[in-house]
Scaffold this motif. Structure first.
Motif, mmCIF file in Angstrom:
data_model
loop_
_atom_site.group_PDB
_atom_site.id
_atom_site.type_symbol
_atom_site.label_atom_id
_atom_site.label_comp_id
_atom_site.label_asym_id
_atom_site.label_seq_id
_atom_site.Cartn_x
_atom_site.Cartn_y
_atom_site.Cartn_z
ATOM 1 N N THR A 1 1.081 -1.388 0.214
ATOM 2 C CA THR A 1 -0.376 -0.096 0.475
ATOM 3 C C THR A 1 1.110 1.293 0.290
ATOM 4 O O THR A 1 0.570 2.680 -0.585
ATOM 5 N N LYS A 2 1.713 1.276 0.570
ATOM 6 C CA LYS A 2 3.142 2.577 1.349
ATOM 7 C C LYS A 2 3.780 2.750 -0.151
ATOM 8 O O LYS A 2 3.695 3.863 -0.665
ATOM 9 N N ALA A 3 3.978 1.389 -1.135
ATOM 10 C CA ALA A 3 4.966 1.462 -1.801
ATOM 11 C C ALA A 3 4.096 2.040 -3.410
ATOM 12 O O ALA A 3 4.350 3.262 -3.782
ATOM 13 N N GLN A 4 2.910 2.056 -3.315
ATOM 14 C CA GLN A 4 1.409 2.612 -4.864
ATOM 15 C C GLN A 4 1.496 3.726 -4.162
ATOM 16 O O GLN A 4 1.794 4.839 -5.510
ATOM 17 N N ARG A 5 1.524 4.213 -3.155
ATOM 18 C CA ARG A 5 1.056 5.613 -2.849
ATOM 19 C C ARG A 5 2.115 6.526 -2.570
ATOM 20 O O ARG A 5 2.127 7.432 -3.580
ATOM 21 N N HIS A 6 3.215 5.395 -2.363
ATOM 22 C CA HIS A 6 4.367 6.533 -2.774
ATOM 23 C C HIS A 6 4.840 6.675 -4.614
ATOM 24 O O HIS A 6 5.479 7.876 -5.144
ATOM 25 N N LEU A 7 4.767 5.550 -4.895
ATOM 26 C CA LEU A 7 4.726 5.751 -6.876
ATOM 27 C C LEU A 7 3.924 6.714 -7.207
ATOM 28 O O LEU A 7 4.158 7.786 -8.498
ATOM 29 N N VAL A 8 2.448 6.463 -6.869
ATOM 30 C CA VAL A 8 1.580 7.515 -7.532
ATOM 31 C C VAL A 8 2.060 9.079 -7.528
ATOM 32 O O VAL A 8 1.175 10.085 -8.058
ATOM 33 N N MET A 9 2.788 9.639 -5.725
ATOM 34 C CA MET A 9 3.243 10.492 -6.012
ATOM 35 C C MET A 9 3.764 10.838 -6.695
ATOM 36 O O MET A 9 4.116 12.261 -7.114
ATOM 37 N N LEU A 10 4.936 10.128 -6.662
ATOM 38 C CA LEU A 10 6.670 10.142 -7.704
ATOM 39 C C LEU A 10 5.490 10.752 -9.195
ATOM 40 O O LEU A 10 5.988 11.208 -9.844
ATOM 41 N N ARG A 11 4.649 9.767 -9.251
ATOM 42 C CA ARG A 11 4.204 9.518 -11.108
ATOM 43 C C ARG A 11 2.658 9.682 -10.777
ATOM 44 O O ARG A 11 2.261 8.782 -10.781
ATOM 45 N N PRO A 12 2.338 10.568 -10.819
ATOM 46 C CA PRO A 12 0.727 10.462 -10.658
ATOM 47 C C PRO A 12 -0.349 9.771 -12.088
ATOM 48 O O PRO A 12 -0.913 9.417 -11.668
ATOM 49 N N ASP A 13 0.445 10.128 -13.135
ATOM 50 C CA ASP A 13 -0.484 9.518 -14.462
ATOM 51 C C ASP A 13 0.138 7.852 -13.792
ATOM 52 O O ASP A 13 -0.801 7.369 -14.727
ATOM 53 N N ALA A 14 0.910 7.219 -13.029
ATOM 54 C CA ALA A 14 0.907 5.358 -12.830
ATOM 55 C C ALA A 14 -0.860 4.957 -12.630
ATOM 56 O O ALA A 14 -1.082 4.025 -12.304
ATOM 57 N N SER A 15 -1.340 5.809 -11.935
ATOM 58 C CA SER A 15 -2.317 5.392 -11.597
ATOM 59 C C SER A 15 -4.035 6.374 -12.537
ATOM 60 O O SER A 15 -4.782 6.584 -12.230
ATOM 61 N N SER B 1 -5.831 11.198 -11.168
ATOM 62 C CA SER B 1 -4.973 10.058 -10.757
ATOM 63 C C SER B 1 -5.333 9.229 -9.682
ATOM 64 O O SER B 1 -6.161 10.022 -8.117
ATOM 65 N N ARG B 2 -6.028 8.711 -9.613
ATOM 66 C CA ARG B 2 -6.741 7.382 -8.434
ATOM 67 C C ARG B 2 -5.738 7.895 -7.236
ATOM 68 O O ARG B 2 -4.723 7.459 -7.532
ATOM 69 N N ARG B 3 -6.121 7.688 -5.648
ATOM 70 C CA ARG B 3 -5.605 7.829 -4.745
ATOM 71 C C ARG B 3 -5.179 6.043 -4.405
ATOM 72 O O ARG B 3 -6.643 6.049 -4.067
ATOM 73 N N PRO B 4 -4.221 5.445 -4.344
ATOM 74 C CA PRO B 4 -4.064 3.964 -3.866
ATOM 75 C C PRO B 4 -5.069 3.728 -2.358
ATOM 76 O O PRO B 4 -4.581 4.118 -1.633
ATOM 77 N N PRO B 5 -5.600 3.067 -2.543
ATOM 78 C CA PRO B 5 -6.483 2.071 -1.544
ATOM 79 C C PRO B 5 -5.820 1.425 -0.159
ATOM 80 O O PRO B 5 -5.007 1.256 -1.037
ATOM 81 N N LYS B 6 -6.267 1.368 0.572
ATOM 82 C CA LYS B 6 -5.334 0.455 1.750
ATOM 83 C C LYS B 6 -5.861 -1.217 1.461
ATOM 84 O O LYS B 6 -6.634 -2.037 0.941
ATOM 85 N N LEU B 7 -4.721 -1.871 1.112
ATOM 86 C CA LEU B 7 -4.314 -2.837 0.630
ATOM 87 C C LEU B 7 -5.474 -4.325 1.847
ATOM 88 O O LEU B 7 -4.377 -3.709 2.959
ATOM 89 N N GLU B 8 -5.987 -4.971 1.666
ATOM 90 C CA GLU B 8 -6.330 -5.864 3.434
ATOM 91 C C GLU B 8 -6.670 -7.247 2.519
ATOM 92 O O GLU B 8 -6.971 -8.122 3.868
ATOM 93 N N SER B 9 -6.381 -7.745 1.377
ATOM 94 C CA SER B 9 -6.785 -8.841 0.730
ATOM 95 C C SER B 9 -5.947 -9.525 0.186
ATOM 96 O O SER B 9 -5.494 -8.700 -0.949
ATOM 97 N N LEU B 10 -5.265 -10.404 -0.141
ATOM 98 C CA LEU B 10 -4.252 -10.640 -1.545
ATOM 99 C C LEU B 10 -4.920 -10.890 -2.774
ATOM 100 O O LEU B 10 -4.184 -10.937 -3.427
ATOM 101 N N GLU B 11 -6.166 -11.398 -2.818
ATOM 102 C CA GLU B 11 -7.054 -11.125 -3.790
ATOM 103 C C GLU B 11 -7.268 -9.298 -4.811
ATOM 104 O O GLU B 11 -7.908 -9.808 -5.504
ATOM 105 N N GLN B 12 -7.086 -8.997 -3.709
ATOM 106 C CA GLN B 12 -7.311 -7.439 -3.492
ATOM 107 C C GLN B 12 -6.033 -7.143 -5.221
ATOM 108 O O GLN B 12 -5.020 -7.569 -5.203
ATOM 109 N N LYS B 13 -7.041 -6.055 -6.290
ATOM 110 C CA LYS B 13 -6.431 -5.527 -7.363
ATOM 111 C C LYS B 13 -5.710 -4.560 -7.148
ATOM 112 O O LYS B 13 -5.924 -3.602 -6.425
ATOM 113 N N LEU B 14 -4.413 -4.590 -7.444
ATOM 114 C CA LEU B 14 -3.466 -3.429 -7.391
ATOM 115 C C LEU B 14 -3.945 -2.168 -8.486
ATOM 116 O O LEU B 14 -4.478 -2.282 -9.783
ATOM 117 N N ILE B 15 -4.004 -0.819 -7.761
ATOM 118 C CA ILE B 15 -4.779 0.693 -8.869
ATOM 119 C C ILE B 15 -3.669 0.544 -9.541
ATOM 120 O O ILE B 15 -4.124 1.117 -10.683
#
Length: 215
Positions: free
Chosen positions: A32-46, A140-154
């Motif tokens: 979750t932190k990794a996705q949010r850090h990536l989107v902070m640096l690259r908003p186009d990623a989401s 650019s979407r804000r990555p949600p908190k991941l709570e499940s192994l089956e949850q899709k990454l943003i």
């Protein structure tokens, strides 16, 4: 790409196949932190383009789910067909033309939008929308908190390696086992920054906008 796919690769790199040291909850939190850090640096990623209904009677609009504004494309007619284009304008220019533009009567059609980088979750429209007005919004979407192994990454799977590098950095950099763990962590962080930077260069290289400029 779902969370379990990333975690499988992480466990191999961490030599922890059974999750003895790094359990699922911990790794999901780090992804979750990794996705949010990536989107902070690259908003186009989401980034996405979605049809949204504007808040009626207000020139101020909020990006859905605290995402980051990119732009407005066009109006959407009542029957769902594409409407008139919406053009960007500087908010100061709107103020100079008409100090009372925020209080103008609502309209079925949006002409312009304005945006301030210092407030990335808010944008302004002119004139104010009537009830039920819809537009196409780029954000650019804000990555949600991941709570499940089956949850899709943003973020798309092309960013899998940078995400894994960031998680490995967080795991190894906070390990007190040896100085080499810290060094491995910092190398992963460096690789993440290099990867997202090189991807951006490659994307610009094949961009039709770049070709138009060079032509």
């Amino acid at each position: 790409m779902i969370a379990s796919e990333i975690i499988t690769d992480l466990r191999k790199a961490l030599h922890d196949p059974d999750g003895v040291r790094w359990d699922d909850k911990t790794l999901l939190g780090l992804i979750t932190k990794a996705q949010r850090h990536l989107v902070m640096l690259r908003p186009d990623a989401s980034s996405v383009v979605e049809r949204v209904e504007l808040t009626s009677g207000s020139t101020r609009q909020d990006v859905p789910d605290q995402g980051r504004f990119i732009g407005l494309v066009r109006n959407i007619n009542a029957d769902g067909s594409p409407g008139m284009a919406i053009t960007p304008v500087d908010r100061v220019s709107l103020d100079e033309i008409n100090l009372a533009w925020h209080g103008e009567p609502p309209s079925e059609v949006i002409d312009n939008y304005a945006f301030e980088e210092k407030v990335p979750t808010v944008f302004w429209v002119s004139p104010a929308p009537a009830a039920g007005v819809r537009v196409e919004l780029e954000f650019s979407r804000r990555p949600p908190k991941l709570e499940s192994l089956e949850q899709k990454l943003i973020v798309p799977d092309i960013f899998a390696d940078p995400l894994e590098d960031y998680v490995l950095y967080r795991c190894w950099a906070r390990s007190n086992s040896s100085p080499s763990s810290w060094q491995k962590g910092m190398e992963c962080l460096r690789q993440m920054y290099v990867a997202i930077g090189e991807e951006a260069k490659a994307r610009l290289l094949i961009s039709p906008n770049s070709e138009a400029k060079n032509g």
